[in-house]
Design a protein around this motif. Structure first.
Motif, PDB file in Angstrom:
ATOM      1  N   GLY A 198      -1.192   5.577  10.511  1.00  0.00           N
ATOM      2  CA  GLY A 198      -0.931   4.917  11.783  1.00  0.00           C
ATOM      3  C   GLY A 198       0.212   3.927  11.723  1.00  0.00           C
ATOM      4  N   LYS A 199       1.193   4.196  10.849  1.00  0.00           N
ATOM      5  CA  LYS A 199       2.309   3.270  10.646  1.00  0.00           C
ATOM      6  C   LYS A 199       3.619   3.775  11.247  1.00  0.00           C
ATOM      7  CE  LYS A 199      -0.009   0.393   7.942  1.00  0.00           C
ATOM      8  NZ  LYS A 199      -0.200  -1.043   8.271  1.00  0.00           N
ATOM      9  N   LEU A 200       3.578   4.881  11.985  1.00  0.00           N
ATOM     10  CA  LEU A 200       4.796   5.509  12.483  1.00  0.00           C
ATOM     11  C   LEU A 200       4.990   5.212  13.964  1.00  0.00           C
ATOM     12  CD1 LEU A 200       7.188   7.366  11.898  1.00  0.00           C
ATOM     13  CD2 LEU A 200       5.703   9.325  12.400  1.00  0.00           C
ATOM     14  N   ALA A 201       6.146   4.587  14.295  1.00  0.00           N
ATOM     15  CA  ALA A 201       6.429   4.231  15.689  1.00  0.00           C
ATOM     16  C   ALA A 201       7.494   5.113  16.314  1.00  0.00           C
ATOM     17  CB  ALA A 201       6.858   2.771  15.770  1.00  0.00           C
ATOM     18  N   GLY A 202       8.135   5.971  15.521  1.00  0.00           N
ATOM     19  CA  GLY A 202       9.187   6.833  16.059  1.00  0.00           C
ATOM     20  C   GLY A 202      10.370   6.876  15.114  1.00  0.00           C
ATOM     21  N   VAL A 203      11.570   7.034  15.699  1.00  0.00           N
ATOM     22  CA  VAL A 203      12.794   7.152  14.918  1.00  0.00           C
ATOM     23  C   VAL A 203      13.727   6.011  15.290  1.00  0.00           C
ATOM     24  CG1 VAL A 203      14.819   8.587  14.469  1.00  0.00           C
ATOM     25  CG2 VAL A 203      12.576   9.648  14.687  1.00  0.00           C
ATOM     26  N   PRO A 211       9.237   2.037  11.406  1.00  0.00           N
ATOM     27  CA  PRO A 211       7.944   1.736  10.775  1.00  0.00           C
ATOM     28  C   PRO A 211       7.122   0.686  11.514  1.00  0.00           C
ATOM     29  CG  PRO A 211       9.664   0.510   9.688  1.00  0.00           C
ATOM     30  CD  PRO A 211      10.343   1.288  10.794  1.00  0.00           C
ATOM     31  N   MET A 212       5.839   0.669  11.193  1.00  0.00           N
ATOM     32  CA  MET A 212       4.920  -0.379  11.657  1.00  0.00           C
ATOM     33  C   MET A 212       4.230  -0.992  10.447  1.00  0.00           C
ATOM     34  SD  MET A 212       3.310   1.560  14.984  1.00  0.00           S
ATOM     35  CE  MET A 212       2.259   0.154  15.409  1.00  0.00           C
ATOM     36  N   PHE A 213       5.003  -1.359   9.445  1.00  0.00           N
ATOM     37  CA  PHE A 213       4.455  -1.926   8.224  1.00  0.00           C
ATOM     38  C   PHE A 213       4.036  -3.374   8.439  1.00  0.00           C
ATOM     39  CE2 PHE A 213       7.562   1.197   6.219  1.00  0.00           C
ATOM     40  CZ  PHE A 213       6.592   2.142   5.978  1.00  0.00           C
ATOM     41  N   ASP A 214       3.135  -3.831   7.589  1.00  0.00           N
ATOM     42  CA  ASP A 214       2.660  -5.211   7.660  1.00  0.00           C
ATOM     43  C   ASP A 214       3.433  -6.140   6.734  1.00  0.00           C
ATOM     44  OD1 ASP A 214       0.615  -4.598   9.528  1.00  0.00           O
ATOM     45  OD2 ASP A 214      -0.638  -3.825   7.895  1.00  0.00           O
ATOM     46  N   GLU A 218       5.374  -3.240   1.681  1.00  0.00           N
ATOM     47  CA  GLU A 218       4.656  -2.021   2.057  1.00  0.00           C
ATOM     48  C   GLU A 218       5.639  -0.874   2.270  1.00  0.00           C
ATOM     49  OE1 GLU A 218       1.427  -0.288   5.338  1.00  0.00           O
ATOM     50  OE2 GLU A 218       2.244  -2.318   5.584  1.00  0.00           O
ATOM     51  N   ALA A 219       6.825  -1.194   2.755  1.00  0.00           N
ATOM     52  CA  ALA A 219       7.855  -0.165   2.922  1.00  0.00           C
ATOM     53  C   ALA A 219       8.264   0.396   1.561  1.00  0.00           C
ATOM     54  CB  ALA A 219       9.053  -0.747   3.650  1.00  0.00           C
ATOM     55  N   LEU A 220       8.429  -0.486   0.583  1.00  0.00           N
ATOM     56  CA  LEU A 220       8.792  -0.027  -0.756  1.00  0.00           C
ATOM     57  C   LEU A 220       7.693   0.828  -1.381  1.00  0.00           C
ATOM     58  CD1 LEU A 220      10.457  -3.318  -2.022  1.00  0.00           C
ATOM     59  CD2 LEU A 220      11.597  -1.097  -1.844  1.00  0.00           C
ATOM     60  N   GLU A 221       6.441   0.394  -1.222  1.00  0.00           N
ATOM     61  CA  GLU A 221       5.322   1.169  -1.761  1.00  0.00           C
ATOM     62  C   GLU A 221       5.218   2.535  -1.084  1.00  0.00           C
ATOM     63  OE1 GLU A 221       3.516   0.557  -4.279  1.00  0.00           O
ATOM     64  OE2 GLU A 221       4.000  -1.543  -4.696  1.00  0.00           O
ATOM     65  N   LEU A 257      11.657 -14.401   6.807  1.00  0.00           N
ATOM     66  CA  LEU A 257      11.055 -13.076   6.910  1.00  0.00           C
ATOM     67  C   LEU A 257       9.962 -13.148   7.967  1.00  0.00           C
ATOM     68  CD1 LEU A 257      10.810 -11.975   3.163  1.00  0.00           C
ATOM     69  CD2 LEU A 257      12.640 -11.540   4.814  1.00  0.00           C
ATOM     70  N   ALA A 258      10.326 -12.766   9.179  1.00  0.00           N
ATOM     71  CA  ALA A 258       9.410 -12.918  10.309  1.00  0.00           C
ATOM     72  C   ALA A 258       8.165 -12.063  10.152  1.00  0.00           C
ATOM     73  CB  ALA A 258      10.133 -12.562  11.602  1.00  0.00           C
ATOM     74  N   LEU A 259       8.324 -10.870   9.571  1.00  0.00           N
ATOM     75  CA  LEU A 259       7.191  -9.963   9.420  1.00  0.00           C
ATOM     76  C   LEU A 259       6.082 -10.592   8.583  1.00  0.00           C
ATOM     77  CD1 LEU A 259       5.981  -7.129   9.866  1.00  0.00           C
ATOM     78  CD2 LEU A 259       7.236  -6.365   7.835  1.00  0.00           C
ATOM     79  N   GLU A 260       6.474 -11.410   7.616  1.00  0.00           N
ATOM     80  CA  GLU A 260       5.514 -12.008   6.692  1.00  0.00           C
ATOM     81  C   GLU A 260       5.311 -13.504   6.947  1.00  0.00           C
ATOM     82  OE1 GLU A 260       7.057 -11.024   2.828  1.00  0.00           O
ATOM     83  OE2 GLU A 260       7.413  -8.947   3.417  1.00  0.00           O
ATOM     84  N   ASP A 261       5.927 -14.022   8.023  1.00  0.00           N
ATOM     85  CA  ASP A 261       5.846 -15.449   8.343  1.00  0.00           C
ATOM     86  C   ASP A 261       6.199 -16.267   7.098  1.00  0.00           C
ATOM     87  OD1 ASP A 261       5.465 -17.712   9.867  1.00  0.00           O
ATOM     88  OD2 ASP A 261       3.316 -17.818   9.494  1.00  0.00           O
ATOM     89  N   ARG A 262       7.364 -15.941   6.523  1.00  0.00           N
ATOM     90  CA  ARG A 262       7.768 -16.512   5.237  1.00  0.00           C
ATOM     91  C   ARG A 262       9.162 -17.110   5.346  1.00  0.00           C
ATOM     92  NH1 ARG A 262       7.803 -12.783  -0.230  1.00  0.00           N
ATOM     93  NH2 ARG A 262       8.189 -14.413  -1.779  1.00  0.00           N
ATOM     94  N   ASP A 263       9.328 -18.322   4.875  1.00  0.00           N
ATOM     95  CA  ASP A 263      10.587 -19.043   4.961  1.00  0.00           C
ATOM     96  C   ASP A 263      11.028 -19.426   3.555  1.00  0.00           C
ATOM     97  OD1 ASP A 263      12.552 -20.101   6.776  1.00  0.00           O
ATOM     98  OD2 ASP A 263      11.849 -22.096   6.206  1.00  0.00           O
TER      99      ASP A 263
END
Length: 438
Positions: A198-203, A211-214, A218-221, A257-263
């Motif tokens: 359930g991680k695919l949003a299109g092209v 992607p819809m990675f968290d 996760e993209a690398l894995e 890194l907004a995806l991970e809420d990391r500064d």
């Protein structure tokens, strides 16, 4: 010797549905050269600027003034010129616009014209464009190693992940065609994995999966899983390449890194990327730090430049002067060559030569807004630069460039492909810190 009779521009449309500039250079003997200007979404602040009309119509992206500039002053400057004198033609164009970023004429006007002159010269000489580039500049042609996007991110995928491009390279392949086969398997394996989770949003913009990675890791894995699902051993024939495009998420020296809420500050960013280099078979990394972070880029190169290709894109913007300075500073060990970033063919080749003289890598690259134009397939081959970055394995504006390389392979032969040996400055064929043979 043939001379330029006329230069004519028209409005056409790119892969994102935006207007762009196409130019025909017509010679006195009737030969025509044609080229189209691409457009970038992730842009360095020091690259040539596309001239857009602004206003409400066409999202402000119309190119009426750029067309007028080609049909008016540029055409007047080129009529009667020897088409085989690329440097002279480009110099005549540059003389019309004293601004280093092509603000007056528009980089879209200058690059389409410059490339069209190149096409006309090759047609006039009765040879393929790649052959003309090689012969006119003293290069040995070779089929480049593709760098192909599997997941899009950053500005190419609504910033759903922070990192802009997750790509693969297949230096272990023995032909360009074999790269295409292996990439096909990895690309669709990645899609299957994403769909099942359930991680695919299109092209995305450049044809890679949206992607819809968290997390970015996760993209690398998932990419490692796709390589394995395709029947390959990660780090054996297939390695990973990343375009961090760090300028896109750096503000006031902080990396967000907004995806991970990391500064993070520059040091933490370097450490994070270094951890990825230890954990994954990454052979190439582009713009790991922001274009304004000279100290960070130099430190990253000092720490990792002997084991990975470090490409300057926004940091170098296909500019020979910036490449020269980066070499003196100890920043990067490779340059991305985007003709529209420089604005003319001659300036791009100058940047390529500067990189070549230092023993750097050089990667000819497309942009996110592309067309059916195949100029860069020929440039990458004719320059003998060894690498080509086009985007992904889907969408016709991408595939037309890969397919053109296959046609060139029919002429040059599979033996002209640069693969089959480790890339310079990479860990391919070595052991990482976990002791895994890569």
């Amino acid at each position: 010797m043939s001379h330029i009779k006329d230069v004519i521009a028209r409005r056409v449309w790119d892969s994102r549905g935006h207007p762009t500039v196409e130019v025909d250079v017509i010679l006195e003997n009737g030969v025509v050269g044609r080229a189209i200007a691409p457009a970038g979404a992730s842009r360095g602040t020091r690259e040539a600027i596309d001239l857009r009309d602004g206003g409400a119509a066409l999202q402000g992206k119309n190119v009426v003034q750029a067309l007028k500039n080609v049909n008016g002053p540029i055409a007047a400057a080129l009529r009667g010129r020897n088409v085989q004198d690329q440097t002279g033609a480009d110099s005549a164009i540059l003389a019309l616009d004293p601004s280093p970023l092509k603000k007056a004429l528009g980089g879209n006007a200058t690059v389409a014209t410059s490339l069209a002159v190149l096409h006309a010269a090759a047609a006039d000489a009765g040879c393929a464009l790649w052959q003309h580039v090689a012969e006119q500049n003293g290069f040995t042609p070779s089929l480049p190693l593709p760098e192909i996007q599997i997941f899009g991110g950053g500005a190419h995928a609504g910033r759903r992940v922070d990192i802009q491009d997750f790509m693969i390279m297949v230096p272990g392949a023995n032909s360009f065609d074999e790269v295409m086969e292996i990439t096909n398997e990895v690309y669709f394996a990645a899609g299957d994995i994403m769909q099942s989770k359930g991680k695919l949003a299109g092209v995305a913009d450049e044809g890679g999966w949206w992607p819809m990675f968290d997390s970015n890791e996760e993209a690398l894995e998932t990419l490692i899983g796709a390589i394995e699902k395709a029947g390959e051993k990660p780090g054996d024939r297939v390695v990973i390449s990343l375009d961090i495009a760090a300028s896109e998420f750096c503000n006031d020296g902080r990396y967000r890194l907004a995806l991970e809420d990391r500064d993070m500050d520059s040091s933490a960013m370097i450490d994070m990327l270094g951890g990825w280099l230890d954990a994954y078979p990454i052979a190439s990394i582009e713009d790991p730090l922001a274009e304004t972070d000279k100290e960070g880029t130099c430190e990253f190169t000092r720490r990792f430049g002997d084991r990975v290709q470090i490409i300057g894109d926004d940091y170098l913007v296909t500019n020979a002067t910036l490449v020269d300075q980066a070499q003196k500073d100890g920043a990067c060990n490779a340059v991305l060559i985007k003709v529209n970033q420089a604005g003319t063919v001659s300036e791009s080749i100058e940047a390529f030569r500067k990189a070549q003289s230092a023993g750097w890598g050089a990667i000819v690259s497309a942009r996110s807004g592309e067309t059916e134009d195949v100029s860069i397939s020929h440039l990458a081959t004719g320059l003998g630069g060894g690498q080509l970055k086009v985007g992904s394995f889907t969408r016709s504006e991408r595939m037309v460039k890969w397919n053109e390389c296959l046609r060139i392979q029919d002429v040059l032969g599979a033996a002209a492909f640069v693969g089959g040996a480790p890339l310079a400055n990479t860990w391919w064929g070595k052991k990482n810190k976990k002791g895994v043979k890569t």
